[in-house]
Design a protein around this motif. Structure first.
Motif, PDB file in Angstrom:
ATOM      1  N   HIS A 194      33.072  -6.632  10.240  1.00  0.00           N
ATOM      2  CA  HIS A 194      33.229  -7.165   8.924  1.00  0.00           C
ATOM      3  C   HIS A 194      32.860  -6.107   7.726  1.00  0.00           C
ATOM      4  O   HIS A 194      31.815  -5.360   7.932  1.00  0.00           O
ATOM      5  N   CYS A 237      33.566 -11.081   2.358  1.00  0.00           N
ATOM      6  CA  CYS A 237      33.843 -10.237   3.440  1.00  0.00           C
ATOM      7  C   CYS A 237      34.504  -8.993   2.900  1.00  0.00           C
ATOM      8  O   CYS A 237      35.978  -9.047   2.650  1.00  0.00           O
ATOM      9  N   GLN A 287      36.256  -5.920   4.072  1.00  0.00           N
ATOM     10  CA  GLN A 287      36.608  -5.429   5.108  1.00  0.00           C
ATOM     11  C   GLN A 287      37.583  -6.219   5.784  1.00  0.00           C
ATOM     12  O   GLN A 287      37.232  -7.399   6.261  1.00  0.00           O
ATOM     13  N   CYS A 298      39.777  -7.590   8.106  1.00  0.00           N
ATOM     14  CA  CYS A 298      39.293  -8.214   9.438  1.00  0.00           C
ATOM     15  C   CYS A 298      40.100  -9.227   9.544  1.00  0.00           C
ATOM     16  O   CYS A 298      39.727  -9.179  10.804  1.00  0.00           O
ATOM     17  N   HIS A 354      41.057 -13.431   6.714  1.00  0.00           N
ATOM     18  CA  HIS A 354      39.533 -12.179   5.885  1.00  0.00           C
ATOM     19  C   HIS A 354      39.961 -13.215   4.195  1.00  0.00           C
ATOM     20  O   HIS A 354      38.097 -13.133   4.442  1.00  0.00           O
ATOM     21  N   MET A 402      37.094 -15.396   4.069  1.00  0.00           N
ATOM     22  CA  MET A 402      35.811 -14.977   4.663  1.00  0.00           C
ATOM     23  C   MET A 402      34.837 -15.239   3.637  1.00  0.00           C
ATOM     24  O   MET A 402      33.802 -13.913   3.442  1.00  0.00           O
TER      25      MET A 402
HETATM   26 CU   LIG Z   1      35.185 -10.337   7.576  1.00  0.00          CU
END
Ligand SMILES: [Cu+2]
Length: 253
Positions: free
Chosen positions: A180, A215, A217, A219, A223, A226
């Motif tokens: 992440h 977040c 990245q 993921c 995502h 997040m």
């Molecule tokens: Cu993430």
């Protein structure tokens, strides 16, 4: 400093002590890009006119001669080297070498998972309890081992990070599953959270308010949701919040 360029570039407010340094770098890079964009654009239009077919019935197979183009290329390389050696590398070096000492900073563990941010405070004893992967469950997302005396007073929250203002923050960042990225835009902080690693990242919040943990990245499927929150508050408000958390955790244990 919230100047016109900051607004024009769409940069968020500067909520950490080192934010201006990062923004200065962003502004300098954009100025260089503006100069190059306008310069190349003007040159392009000039070339369209100068080498039009009407004025050049026969093609010139030699190409351009002259020192200007080489000089310009060398100048651009030099400017880029100045940006890298005098701005980017020193700013980065400060982030990765001058860590605040643990007793002068707010120390907090942040553990990423699909798809939430777990926050772990050591509690009144200042010691982090042991965590074990086999203890991870829905009501114990970080696998805190309650048989460890250091773990008894530990405080954990989900998607909520409270921090006092004007005090360095030292985050030990890790992940339970995939990579992440801990993104705090207003703090100008971004660091990947990697499973199996504990990565330190530090900053000093200088502006009270509620900000977002993003977040950064990709993921997994969740995502996009997040996201957590960072609340920067006065030391007194932070202490009050922490006391409430301690009271709550005592009531449930
Ligand atoms: Cu993430």
């Amino acid at each position: 400093m919230q100047n016109w360029m900051q607004i024009w570039l769409g940069l968020p407010v500067q909520a950490s002590a080192h934010a201006e340094e990062i923004d200065q770098m962003i502004r300098l890079v954009h100025w260089l890009m503006v100069v190059l964009f306008v310069g190349w654009g003007v040159f392009f239009v000039y070339v369209l006119f100068r080498y039009r077919k009407g004025a050049n019935p026969r093609a010139n197979y030699d190409g351009a001669h002259g020192k200007i183009s080489k000089g310009l290329e060398v100048a651009i390389v030099l400017i880029e080297m100045v940006l890298l050696l005098f701005y980017a590398i020193p700013a980065w070096a400060k982030r990765v070498s001058n860590f605040p000492s643990e007793n002068q900073a707010t120390v907090v563990h942040v553990i990423g998972e699909q798809f939430a941010w777990n926050v772990h405070y050591p509690g009144p004893d200042g010691k982090y309890g042991r965590t074990k992967p086999e203890l991870v469950s829905a009501d114990n997302p970080i696998g805190l081992d309650k048989t460890d005396p250091d773990a008894k007073d530990d405080i954990t929250t989900i998607n909520q990070l409270n921090l006092p203002i004007n005090k360095p923050v030292l985050v030990h960042l890790s992940s339970k599953d995939v990579i992440h990225s801990f993104g705090l835009y207003e703090m100008r902080v971004k660091q990947d959270a990697v499973p199996g690693l504990s990565i330190p990242v530090w900053f000093t919040p200088i502006r009270e308010g509620q900000y977002e943990i993003t977040c950064s990245q990709l993921c997994g499927l969740g995502h996009f949701r997040m996201r957590g929150f960072v609340t920067i508050q006065s030391q007194a408000d932070f202490d009050k919040w922490m006391a409430e958390q301690i009271k709550e955790s005592r009531a449930t244990n």
